[in-house]
Design an enzyme around this catalytic site. Sequence first.
Site, PDB file in Angstrom:
ATOM      1  N   ASP A 109       2.263  -5.924   8.085  1.00 18.52           N
ATOM      2  CA  ASP A 109       1.049  -5.109   8.016  1.00 18.52           C
ATOM      3  C   ASP A 109      -0.154  -6.037   7.805  1.00 18.52           C
ATOM      4  O   ASP A 109      -0.217  -6.775   6.814  1.00 18.52           O
ATOM      5  CB  ASP A 109       1.182  -4.095   6.870  1.00 18.52           C
ATOM      6  N   TYR A 145     -10.589   0.048  10.804  1.00 20.07           N
ATOM      7  CA  TYR A 145     -11.837   0.392  10.100  1.00 20.07           C
ATOM      8  C   TYR A 145     -12.175  -0.513   8.927  1.00 20.07           C
ATOM      9  O   TYR A 145     -13.196  -0.325   8.289  1.00 20.07           O
ATOM     10  CB  TYR A 145     -11.802   1.855   9.628  1.00 20.07           C
ATOM     11  N   LYS A 146     -11.297  -1.477   8.605  1.00 14.31           N
ATOM     12  CA  LYS A 146     -11.596  -2.371   7.484  1.00 14.31           C
ATOM     13  C   LYS A 146     -12.387  -3.572   8.018  1.00 14.31           C
ATOM     14  O   LYS A 146     -13.543  -3.434   8.371  1.00 14.31           O
ATOM     15  CB  LYS A 146     -10.302  -2.752   6.774  1.00 14.31           C
ATOM     16  N   ARG A 180     -12.440  -3.751  -7.518  1.00 12.46           N
ATOM     17  CA  ARG A 180     -12.085  -4.501  -6.321  1.00 12.46           C
ATOM     18  C   ARG A 180     -13.327  -4.815  -5.487  1.00 12.46           C
ATOM     19  O   ARG A 180     -14.174  -3.943  -5.279  1.00 12.46           O
ATOM     20  CB  ARG A 180     -11.100  -3.639  -5.508  1.00 12.46           C
ATOM     21  N   PHE A 183       0.852  -1.194   0.000  1.00 14.89           N
ATOM     22  CA  PHE A 183       0.000   0.000   0.000  1.00 14.89           C
ATOM     23  C   PHE A 183       0.890   1.247   0.000  1.00 14.89           C
ATOM     24  O   PHE A 183       1.859   1.317   0.754  1.00 14.89           O
ATOM     25  CB  PHE A 183      -0.883  -0.032   1.247  1.00 14.89           C
TER      26      PHE A 183
HETATM   27  C1  LIG Z   1      -5.735   0.639   4.530  1.00 16.81           C
HETATM   28  C2  LIG Z   1      -4.256   0.526   4.651  1.00 16.81           C
HETATM   29  C3  LIG Z   1      -3.509   1.521   5.288  1.00 16.81           C
HETATM   30  C4  LIG Z   1      -4.195   2.751   5.792  1.00 16.81           C
HETATM   31  O1  LIG Z   1      -3.407   3.549   6.567  1.00 16.81           O
HETATM   32  P1  LIG Z   1      -4.079   4.758   7.365  1.00 16.81           P
HETATM   33  O2  LIG Z   1      -2.966   5.352   8.111  1.00 16.81           O
HETATM   34  O3  LIG Z   1      -5.155   4.180   8.218  1.00 16.81           O
HETATM   35  O4  LIG Z   1      -4.680   5.684   6.376  1.00 16.81           O
HETATM   36  C5  LIG Z   1      -2.148   1.318   5.422  1.00 16.81           C
HETATM   37  N1  LIG Z   1      -1.547   0.218   4.942  1.00 16.81           N
HETATM   38  C6  LIG Z   1      -2.244  -0.753   4.315  1.00 16.81           C
HETATM   39  C7  LIG Z   1      -1.553  -1.971   3.812  1.00 16.81           C
HETATM   40  C8  LIG Z   1      -3.605  -0.623   4.127  1.00 16.81           C
HETATM   41  O5  LIG Z   1      -4.302  -1.561   3.494  1.00 16.81           O
END
Ligand SMILES: *Cc1c(COP(=O)(O)O)cnc(C)c1O
Length: 398
Positions: free
Chosen positions: A185, A210-211, A357, A114
Site C-alpha cells: 500500500d 487524493y493525498k 499529525r 490503516f
Molecule cells: C488513506 C488510506 C486509505 C484510504 O482508503 P480509501 O478507500 O480511499 O478511503 C487506505 N489505506 C491507507 C494505508 C491509507 O493511508
Amino acid sequence: MSDPFAATRDLFELPEGLIYMVGNSLGAMPRGVKPRMAAMLGEEWGAQLVAGWNGAGWFDLPRRLGDRIGAMLGAAPGSVMVADSTTLNTFKLLVAALRLAPGRRVILSDKGNFPTDLYVAQGLAGMLGQGHRLETVAPEALEGAIGADVGVLLVTEVDYSTGRRHDVPALVARARAHGVPVVLDLCHSAGALPVDLTALGVEFAVGCGYKYLNGGPGAPSYAYVRPDLQADFASPLWGWMGHAAPFDFAPDYRPAEGINRLRVGTPPIVSMTALDAALDVWAGVDMAMVRTRSLAMSDAMIAAVEADCPGLELLTPRDHAARGSQVCFRFEHAYAAIRALMAEGVHGDFRAPHTMRFGLTPLYVSVAEAEEAGRRIARVINSRAWDRPEYHARTAVT
Ligand SMILES: *Cc1c(COP(=O)(O)O)cnc(C)c1O
C-alpha cells in the site's frame, strides 16, 4: 541557487498565510485543475454528452491515468489501473494474491496499518469461509512473522499514524524466500518519496489519488499488477467495464486483457479529470529532491519543537531511513491542540487517541514553514492555548 520548489508552489492554490500540513490527508489543489474542470464540463460533458466516452477519451482515461501514475512509481506501461477506492482495490488485490498461494490461510499485516486495510482483510477472511484469518503483529515484528503459512503480506510502506517507514526491500526479500505474494500500500508513499515498483518486484500495489497526488476529495485509487502476473490474475469483482467486450452486452463474463480486469463499473470521469490535471504538477520533478527536502522539513520541524518544548513525545522515527513524509507527536490533548494550532495558522490533523499529525508536502510547503510550524506547535503547548472549551468540541471529520 534558485529553489525549484518555489516554482512548484506557485502551481497550487493555497490560502495566504496558512501553513498547510494535511497534504497527506487531502492534497492542496493545483491551480490547473480549475480551468481543466471548466473545459471538461463545458467542452466535454456539456457539448459532447454521451459522445464524450469516445470523443473526449473518457473510456480510456482510467488506463491512461494509470500509466501516468505508474511512470511515477517505476511501473511498466499497462501495469497500473485507476479505479474505485483504495479500500476496494485492496480487496481485489488481496484475493488475487491469495490465489497465488493456495492452501495458505494467513493474511499477514501489522498493527500500524490503516484500519480500512485491516477491515477489508478481516471481511475477506470471513467471506472465504476456508479458515483464513488476518494476523497482525507489531510493525517491528512484521519481517520475522513472514513464514510458509502466510498467503499474502499486506503492508503499507509508511504508517499513517506515526510516519514510520518499513524497510520494504527487506520485507519483499523475506516474502520471496517464503513464497509469499505482497500487496504493497503506497497511500503515504506515492508523491512523497521515491518508489520503484519494478525494482522492488512486488506482485501487487495500491494507493490513493487524493493525498500526495492532490487529485481532490474522493479522487480514485490506483492499483498495480506485476506484468508477468497479468495474464493469469483474477479479480473477484466482475463488472462490465472489466469485461473483454463490454459493449457486446454478453450474458457471461469474460475477463478483459491484463490490467483492464481491475475495472469494475463505470469510472468517475469528473474525478478522474481532476486527478489527471493535478498530475501535471509533477512534470520535471525529481523524486530524490522531493525526498531530500521532505527530510529537511521534518528535521527542521522536530528541532524547532524540541528546542522550545523538549517534553513533547515524538512518535516519528529519528532515523531518516525509517521516516516517511510526516511528523507526529503524542500529546494528551492532541485534538484540542490541533484546533488551537489552526488559530495560529498551522493546519495539521488529529489521529485518535493522542496523535498530532503533520504531513510534509515539499511541492508546496517550504523548510522555513516547517520550522515555523514547529515553533508554533511548541508555543501552543507551552502557553496551554489548547485549553479553551471551544477547542475540545469534536467535529465529525478529524
Ligand atoms: C488513506 C488510506 C486509505 C484510504 O482508503 P480509501 O478507500 O480511499 O478511503 C487506505 N489505506 C491507507 C494505508 C491509507 O493511508
